[in-house]
Enzyme design. Structure first.
Site, PDB file in Angstrom:
ATOM      1  N   ASP A  91     -12.220  -0.953  12.240  1.00  0.00           N
ATOM      2  CA  ASP A  91     -12.427  -1.050  10.790  1.00  0.00           C
ATOM      3  C   ASP A  91     -13.840  -1.561  10.520  1.00  0.00           C
ATOM      4  OD1 ASP A  91      -9.798  -0.303  10.186  1.00  0.00           O
ATOM      5  OD2 ASP A  91      -9.077  -2.364  10.364  1.00  0.00           O
TER       6      ASP A  91
ATOM      7  N   CYS B 278      -4.387 -18.117  13.604  1.00  0.00           N
ATOM      8  CA  CYS B 278      -4.076 -17.337  14.794  1.00  0.00           C
ATOM      9  C   CYS B 278      -4.158 -18.236  16.015  1.00  0.00           C
ATOM     10  CB  CYS B 278      -5.063 -16.183  14.952  1.00  0.00           C
ATOM     11  SG  CYS B 278      -4.532 -14.679  14.118  1.00  0.00           S
TER      12      CYS B 278
ATOM     13  N   ARG C   1       0.820  -1.210   0.000  1.00  0.00           N
ATOM     14  CA  ARG C   1       0.000   0.000   0.000  1.00  0.00           C
ATOM     15  C   ARG C   1       0.855   1.262   0.000  1.00  0.00           C
ATOM     16  NH1 ARG C   1      -3.399  -0.454   4.851  1.00  0.00           N
ATOM     17  NH2 ARG C   1      -4.857  -1.506   3.502  1.00  0.00           N
ATOM     18  N   TYR C   2       1.981   1.234   0.715  1.00  0.00           N
ATOM     19  CA  TYR C   2       2.868   2.396   0.828  1.00  0.00           C
ATOM     20  C   TYR C   2       4.108   2.151  -0.025  1.00  0.00           C
ATOM     21  CZ  TYR C   2       0.135   3.390   5.093  1.00  0.00           C
ATOM     22  OH  TYR C   2      -0.859   3.646   6.008  1.00  0.00           O
TER      23      TYR C   2
ATOM     24  N   CYS D  75     -11.749  -9.092  14.465  1.00  0.00           N
ATOM     25  CA  CYS D  75     -10.739  -9.325  13.416  1.00  0.00           C
ATOM     26  C   CYS D  75     -11.139  -8.652  12.105  1.00  0.00           C
ATOM     27  CB  CYS D  75     -10.557 -10.817  13.187  1.00  0.00           C
ATOM     28  SG  CYS D  75      -9.309 -11.175  11.934  1.00  0.00           S
TER      29      CYS D  75
ATOM     30  N   ARG E 258      -9.392  -9.091   9.316  1.00  0.00           N
ATOM     31  CA  ARG E 258      -8.920  -9.907   8.200  1.00  0.00           C
ATOM     32  C   ARG E 258      -9.637 -11.259   8.202  1.00  0.00           C
ATOM     33  NH1 ARG E 258      -3.058  -8.960   8.497  1.00  0.00           N
ATOM     34  NH2 ARG E 258      -3.389  -6.871   7.687  1.00  0.00           N
TER      35      ARG E 258
ATOM     36  N   CYS F 299     -10.166 -13.217  17.362  1.00  0.00           N
ATOM     37  CA  CYS F 299     -10.761 -12.036  17.982  1.00  0.00           C
ATOM     38  C   CYS F 299     -12.049 -11.698  17.245  1.00  0.00           C
ATOM     39  CB  CYS F 299      -9.815 -10.853  17.877  1.00  0.00           C
ATOM     40  SG  CYS F 299      -8.179 -11.197  18.533  1.00  0.00           S
TER      41      CYS F 299
ATOM     42  N   LYS G 103      -3.361   4.532   6.704  1.00  0.00           N
ATOM     43  CA  LYS G 103      -3.745   4.998   8.036  1.00  0.00           C
ATOM     44  C   LYS G 103      -3.782   6.527   8.072  1.00  0.00           C
ATOM     45  CE  LYS G 103      -1.808   0.850  10.032  1.00  0.00           C
ATOM     46  NZ  LYS G 103      -1.281   0.286   8.754  1.00  0.00           N
TER      47      LYS G 103
ATOM     48  N   ARG H  79       7.130   0.096   2.151  1.00  0.00           N
ATOM     49  CA  ARG H  79       6.910  -1.014   3.075  1.00  0.00           C
ATOM     50  C   ARG H  79       5.741  -1.883   2.653  1.00  0.00           C
ATOM     51  NH1 ARG H  79       5.350   3.925   4.798  1.00  0.00           N
ATOM     52  NH2 ARG H  79       3.651   4.209   6.267  1.00  0.00           N
TER      53      ARG H  79
ATOM     54  N   ASP I  29      -7.963   3.545   9.616  1.00  0.00           N
ATOM     55  CA  ASP I  29      -7.376   2.904   8.441  1.00  0.00           C
ATOM     56  C   ASP I  29      -8.431   3.056   7.347  1.00  0.00           C
ATOM     57  OD1 ASP I  29      -5.477   1.613   6.944  1.00  0.00           O
ATOM     58  OD2 ASP I  29      -5.147   0.027   8.415  1.00  0.00           O
TER      59      ASP I  29
HETATM   60  C1  LIG Z   1      -0.469  -0.700   8.687  1.00  0.00           C
HETATM   61  C2  LIG Z   1       0.154  -1.090   7.422  1.00  0.00           C
HETATM   62  C3  LIG Z   1       1.521  -0.902   7.207  1.00  0.00           C
HETATM   63  C4  LIG Z   1       2.450  -0.332   8.259  1.00  0.00           C
HETATM   64  O1  LIG Z   1       2.110   0.964   8.582  1.00  0.00           O
HETATM   65  P1  LIG Z   1       3.034   1.797   9.586  1.00  0.00           P
HETATM   66  O2  LIG Z   1       2.327   3.077   9.729  1.00  0.00           O
HETATM   67  O3  LIG Z   1       4.375   1.896   8.911  1.00  0.00           O
HETATM   68  O4  LIG Z   1       3.139   1.002  10.846  1.00  0.00           O
HETATM   69  C5  LIG Z   1       2.050  -1.255   5.993  1.00  0.00           C
HETATM   70  N1  LIG Z   1       1.283  -1.776   5.024  1.00  0.00           N
HETATM   71  C6  LIG Z   1      -0.039  -1.950   5.189  1.00  0.00           C
HETATM   72  C7  LIG Z   1      -0.822  -2.526   4.068  1.00  0.00           C
HETATM   73  C8  LIG Z   1      -0.641  -1.626   6.386  1.00  0.00           C
HETATM   74  O5  LIG Z   1      -1.959  -1.825   6.559  1.00  0.00           O
END
Ligand SMILES: *Cc1c(COP(=O)(O)O)cnc(C)c1O
Length: 381
Positions: free
Chosen positions: A290, A122, A109-110, A129, A131, A126, A334, A113, A327
């Protein structure tokens, strides 16, 4: 009338994490040995097979209040019949993760990362959850070939500097399998940090054994984010599990989900965040729930979280303050939200309020040029 379990001594295998997983409570008859079930819970348990599975380690189950249906531990793991209701604006995949998945076990998504979904199992399931479309299916959605493809994606995507191993719960893998995965990620030259998201310190603390800690510490820089939601979960065992990880040099963060009537109070969260800091765990995120199918009854209005943050600011150290985030549905990532402290923003001065509500002014400097001249030298070196 005491429940039968109260009279029984703990079995000798209690501290064996595999025994805990094998003896998870899944059925009505088993749950009845721990709590006096309400009609709403009985209906919820009956509906669960078609909605989202039940699974509770005996360790976590013994933290439940047998008599009080609002017990925060009980409410996180025993379904209510409300889960059968899907409300407007709720989704199967609230964060749009499927659309951001270049290969099955990766969510990208980013820019820098990714999430690596290591498995779909799991230690506990929960009720909040997000997911659930994937977790607890146990049909091997994420098997070895998917993980190989995920690793291959990491190797050929140099922009990825941070890999967040999640799932399912990665710490329910065997130490051997987890080491294979973590060492494979660590071997990718452009990956700088590895993070693991896990609820195991909360619901299966005996899993955090010396062998696991010794293995993980070989792959630094490695961070772990855990998932405590209520101070009742900060038992002697859970705190010791966190401290074993920190002693292995692993910085610990915590992600809490706001849950209506469970932890939706500044007093409860203050106790939780102070307790976490005492065990050297830094509160990282506080999540607005969520909008996943069947969780309307667990979600708080957005104002609730903002008011809690306002009440905590100043009352606890900034170290204890997580980021309150939504989110974004549909995969926007986020988004931080919170109280407004900026009352007016003039050219020369700002009007702010502090945590007590006192109004203060801040004068802007005369010079506005914020370029850093040394950067030319720094970037050349
Ligand atoms: C939460 C999340 C992250 C990590 O987010 P940080 O703000 O860096 O902790 C990375 N990828 C996805 C898809 C996420 O949902």
């Amino acid at each position: 009338m005491p429940l039968p379990l109260a009279a029984e001594p703990l079995p000798v295998e209690w501290s064996n994490w595999r025994w805990q997983l094998r003896h998870r409570l899944t059925r009505l008859e088993e749950l009845e040995r721990f709590v006096r079930l309400t009609p709403e819970e009985r209906l919820g348990i009956a509906a669960a097979p078609g909605l989202f599975r039940i699974g509770i380690t005996p360790y976590y189950a013994q933290l439940m209040d047998a008599d009080h249906p609002s017990c925060p531990v009980r409410r996180q793991v025993i379904p209510l019949v409300d889960e059968a209701v899907t409300s407007a604006g709720e989704f199967e995949d609230p964060l749009g993760e499927e659309a951001l998945s270049p290969v099955p076990a990766i969510v990208h998504r980013y820019p820098d990362r990714v999430l690596l979904l290591a498995l779909d199992r799991c230690a506990i399931y929960c009720r909040h959850c997000n997911r659930r479309r994937l977790v607890g299916q146990d049909d091997g959605v994420i098997a070895q070939p998917e993980l190989e493809r995920a690793l291959d994606y990491l190797r050929r995507t140099p922009a990825i500097k941070d890999v967040l191993i999640s799932g399912g719960d990665p710490l329910t893998l065997s130490t051997e399998k987890l080491e294979w995965l973590v060492s494979s990620v660590r071997a990718v030259p452009h990956v700088e940090i590895i993070r693991i998201g896990t609820r195991v310190p909360v619901c299966l603390p005996m899993r955090i054994d010396a062998e696991l800690c010794a293995m993980l510490r070989r792959y630094h820089p490695l961070y772990i984010n855990t998932h405590f939601n209520h101070p009742k979960e900060l038992t002697t065992e859970a705190r010791a599990a966190c401290e074993r990880l920190v002693d292995a040099g692993i910085p610990l963060g915590n992600q809490t989900v706001l849950l209506r009537g469970i932890n939706s109070s500044a007093r409860i969260l203050e106790e939780l965040f102070r307790g976490l800091l005492r065990s050297r765990v830094k509160p990282y995120y506080l999540f607005q729930g969520d909008p996943v199918w069947g969780t309307d009854h667990l979600r708080t209005p957005v104002a609730c979280g903002i008011e809690i943050m306002d009440q905590l600011r100043g009352r606890v150290t900034g170290m204890a303050m997580p980021h309150l985030v939504i989110d974004a549905p549909g995969g926007g990532g986020k988004i931080p939200i919170g109280p407004n402290y900026l009352l007016a923003w003039g050219v020369e001065k700002l009007t702010l309020r502090n945590w007590e509500g006192r109004v203060v002014e801040y004068g802007e400097p005369r010079e506005r040029d914020c370029r850093c001249p040394y950067d030319e030298v720094w970037l050349r070196e």
